[in-house]
Design a protein around this motif. Structure first.
Motif, PDB file in Angstrom:
ATOM      1  N   HIS A   1     -14.860  -3.875   0.530  1.00  0.00           N
ATOM      2  CA  HIS A   1     -14.619  -2.600   1.193  1.00  0.00           C
ATOM      3  C   HIS A   1     -14.379  -1.465   0.212  1.00  0.00           C
ATOM      4  O   HIS A   1     -13.834  -1.655  -0.859  1.00  0.00           O
ATOM      5  CB  HIS A   1     -13.553  -2.634   2.275  1.00  0.00           C
ATOM      6  CG  HIS A   1     -12.165  -3.119   1.927  1.00  0.00           C
ATOM      7  ND1 HIS A   1     -11.891  -4.286   1.268  1.00  0.00           N
ATOM      8  CD2 HIS A   1     -10.959  -2.570   2.221  1.00  0.00           C
ATOM      9  CE1 HIS A   1     -10.574  -4.445   1.181  1.00  0.00           C
ATOM     10  NE2 HIS A   1      -9.978  -3.406   1.740  1.00  0.00           N
TER      11      HIS A   1
ATOM     12  N   SER B   1     -13.249  -2.686  10.979  1.00  0.00           N
ATOM     13  CA  SER B   1     -13.026  -1.341  10.428  1.00  0.00           C
ATOM     14  C   SER B   1     -14.222  -1.014   9.529  1.00  0.00           C
ATOM     15  O   SER B   1     -15.371  -1.248   9.918  1.00  0.00           O
ATOM     16  CB  SER B   1     -11.674  -1.300   9.707  1.00  0.00           C
ATOM     17  OG  SER B   1     -11.475  -0.089   9.035  1.00  0.00           O
TER      18      SER B   1
ATOM     19  N   HIS C   1       0.851  -1.194   0.000  1.00  0.00           N
ATOM     20  CA  HIS C   1       0.000   0.000   0.000  1.00  0.00           C
ATOM     21  C   HIS C   1       0.887   1.245   0.000  1.00  0.00           C
ATOM     22  O   HIS C   1       0.887   2.022   0.957  1.00  0.00           O
ATOM     23  CB  HIS C   1      -0.927  -0.006   1.213  1.00  0.00           C
ATOM     24  CG  HIS C   1      -1.809  -1.227   1.313  1.00  0.00           C
ATOM     25  ND1 HIS C   1      -1.344  -2.464   1.693  1.00  0.00           N
ATOM     26  CD2 HIS C   1      -3.128  -1.393   1.083  1.00  0.00           C
ATOM     27  CE1 HIS C   1      -2.339  -3.340   1.691  1.00  0.00           C
ATOM     28  NE2 HIS C   1      -3.435  -2.717   1.326  1.00  0.00           N
TER      29      HIS C   1
ATOM     30  N   HIS D   1       1.124  -3.930   6.144  1.00  0.00           N
ATOM     31  CA  HIS D   1       0.021  -4.676   6.770  1.00  0.00           C
ATOM     32  C   HIS D   1      -0.578  -5.743   5.854  1.00  0.00           C
ATOM     33  O   HIS D   1      -1.130  -6.726   6.315  1.00  0.00           O
ATOM     34  CB  HIS D   1      -1.071  -3.716   7.259  1.00  0.00           C
ATOM     35  CG  HIS D   1      -1.846  -3.042   6.166  1.00  0.00           C
ATOM     36  ND1 HIS D   1      -1.496  -1.826   5.625  1.00  0.00           N
ATOM     37  CD2 HIS D   1      -2.965  -3.430   5.489  1.00  0.00           C
ATOM     38  CE1 HIS D   1      -2.367  -1.485   4.680  1.00  0.00           C
ATOM     39  NE2 HIS D   1      -3.266  -2.441   4.575  1.00  0.00           N
TER      40      HIS D   1
HETATM   41  C1  DHB Z   1      -8.417  -0.807   5.437  1.00  0.00           C
HETATM   42  C2  DHB Z   1      -8.509  -2.016   4.739  1.00  0.00           C
HETATM   43  C3  DHB Z   1      -7.507  -2.401   3.870  1.00  0.00           C
HETATM   44  O1  DHB Z   1      -7.517  -3.560   3.124  1.00  0.00           O
HETATM   45  C4  DHB Z   1      -6.403  -1.611   3.709  1.00  0.00           C
HETATM   46  O2  DHB Z   1      -5.426  -2.049   2.917  1.00  0.00           O
HETATM   47  C5  DHB Z   1      -6.300  -0.391   4.393  1.00  0.00           C
HETATM   48  C6  DHB Z   1      -7.314   0.005   5.252  1.00  0.00           C
HETATM   49  C7  DHB Z   1      -9.485  -0.384   6.386  1.00  0.00           C
HETATM   50  O3  DHB Z   1     -10.495  -1.044   6.506  1.00  0.00           O
HETATM   51  O4  DHB Z   1      -9.302   0.618   7.082  1.00  0.00           O
END
Ligand code: DHB
Ligand code: FE
Length: 279
Positions: free
Chosen positions: A193, A267, A59, A125
Motif C-alpha cells: 500500500h 481500502s 501511527h 489500529h
Molecule cells: C491504511 C492502511 C494502513 O496500514 C494504515 O496504517 C493506515 C491506513 C489505509 O489503507 O487506509
C-alpha cells in the motif's frame, strides 16, 4: 516451558476495524475479505494460545515525533485502545502479560537488542485491527497480549534483517521462560500500500504473493529486501512488511504454511493473512 508454536501475518488496515465496528462485514464490499478470515478465526479459537506477542507499528497515536523508539515492548498489565481522532474503538481493553513481557525485556536486552520498555501506552489500529480480524467481537479478548511496537513511520527504520534477527531472539527468550504457556506471534501491516502522493493506491499483487510464498520457500530473499525495494515494489507503507519478518524469525526454519488469504481491495491496499506453524 513456554512454547511458541505459530505465527500469523496480517494486514492492519483501519477500515477493516471500522467495518467490524459498524457491522458492515457482510456487505458486498467487505464480505469476500471477511469470508477469508473465517478459517483463521476458527483455527485460532481451537488452538487457544495463552499469550500473543503482537508486532505492530504505532501511527503517531502513542508516540509523537517527540519520541520515536525503534523497538518498544509493552510490559503493562493492560493497554487501552487509542483515540485516533474519532474516539477510541469500542473494543475490549487489551490485557498484557507483565511476567512474560519483563522476561522478554530482560532476555532481549541481555541478548543485545536494546528494547525500549513501555509501562503505559494506548494501542492503535495497528494492534487492535489484527485482534478484530482474528477474534471478531468478543466481550474480552481471549488471550493476553504483549505489544511489540516497531518504528516503520520515520526514517531510518530497522532493516528486514534486523527484524528477522529480533524474531530469533524473541524465540530464544520464549524458549527460556519457565512456565507452561502457549504463545503465538503476529506480524502485522502491509501488504502493498501507498497512502499518499502520485502513486496512492498502488497495489502489486505479484510482489505480495511472492512474499507470502517465500515465507516458507525462500526466507533468505525476504530477509534481504531493502527499504527502497519495498517502497518501489509495494508502496511506502508496504515497508510495514518488515514486521512480518520478526514473526517469521521467531518460528522454526522449517515452519509450515497452514492457511492464507489474499484480497484486493481493502481500502487503498491489498490485504493478506497467513498462518505459519512449527512442525
Ligand atoms: C491504511 C492502511 C494502513 O496500514 C494504515 O496504517 C493506515 C491506513 C489505509 O489503507 O487506509
Ligand atoms: Fe499501518
Amino acid at each position: 516451558m513456554a512454547d511458541l508454536f505459530a505465527g500469523i501475518g496480517t494486514s492492519h488496515v483501519p477500515g477493516i476495524g471500522a467495518a467490524v465496528d459498524k457491522g458492515m462485514t457482510q456487505n458486498d464490499y467487505w464480505k469476500p475479505l471477511f469470508d477469508g478470515y473465517e478459517p483463521a478465526r476458527e483455527w485460532l479459537a481451537k488452538e487457544a494460545p495463552d499469550v500473543v506477542i503482537i508486532v505492530y507499528n504505532d501511527h503517531a497515536s502513542a508516540f509523537s515525533m517527540e519520541l520515536i523508539p525503534t523497538f518498544a515492548l509493552g510490559v503493562a498489565a493492560e493497554f487501552q485502545p487509542a483515540d485516533e481522532g474519532y474516539g477510541p474503538r469500542k473494543v475490549p481493553t487489551v490485557q498484557g502479560h507483565p511476567e512474560l513481557a519483563w522476561h522478554l525485556a530482560e532476555s532481549l536486552i541481555l541478548d543485545e537488542f536494546d528494547m525500549t520498555i513501555v509501562n503505559e501506552m494506548p494501542v492503535d489500529h495497528g494492534l487492535t485491527v489484527p485482534l478484530s480480524i482474528t477474534c471478531g467481537q468478543p466481550e474480552a479478548w481471549p488471550f493476553k497480549v504483549i505489544p511489540l511496537c516497531v518504528n516503520v513511520i520515520q526514517y531510518p527504520q530497522p532493516t528486514g534483517n534486523r527484524c528477522y534477527q529480533l524474531g530469533k531472539a524473541i524465540r530464544r527468550a520464549v524458549d527460556s521462560f519457565d512456565r507452561d504457556l502457549k504463545v503465538a506471534i503476529f506480524g502485522t501491516g502491509g501488504m502493498s500500500h501507498q497512502l499518499q502522493g502520485e502513486r496512492a493506491g498502488l497495489v502489486n499483487a505479484e510482489f505480495d504473493i511472492a512474499f507470502l510464498d517465500d515465507l516458507t520457500r525462500n526466507v533468505d530473499r525476504l530477509v534481504n529486501i531493502s527499504h527502497v525495494e519495498y517502497m518501489r515494489e509495494s508502496g511506502s507503507e508496504g515497508a510495514e512488511l518488515v514486521m512480518w519478518m520478526i514473526m517469521r524469525g521467531a518460528l522454526d526454519d522449517d515452519a509450515k504454511e497452514l492457511y492464507r488469504h489474499f484480497h484486493v481491495p481493502a481500502s487503498n491496499t491489498a490485504a493478506g493473512l497467513i498462518i505459519l506453524e512449527n512442525p
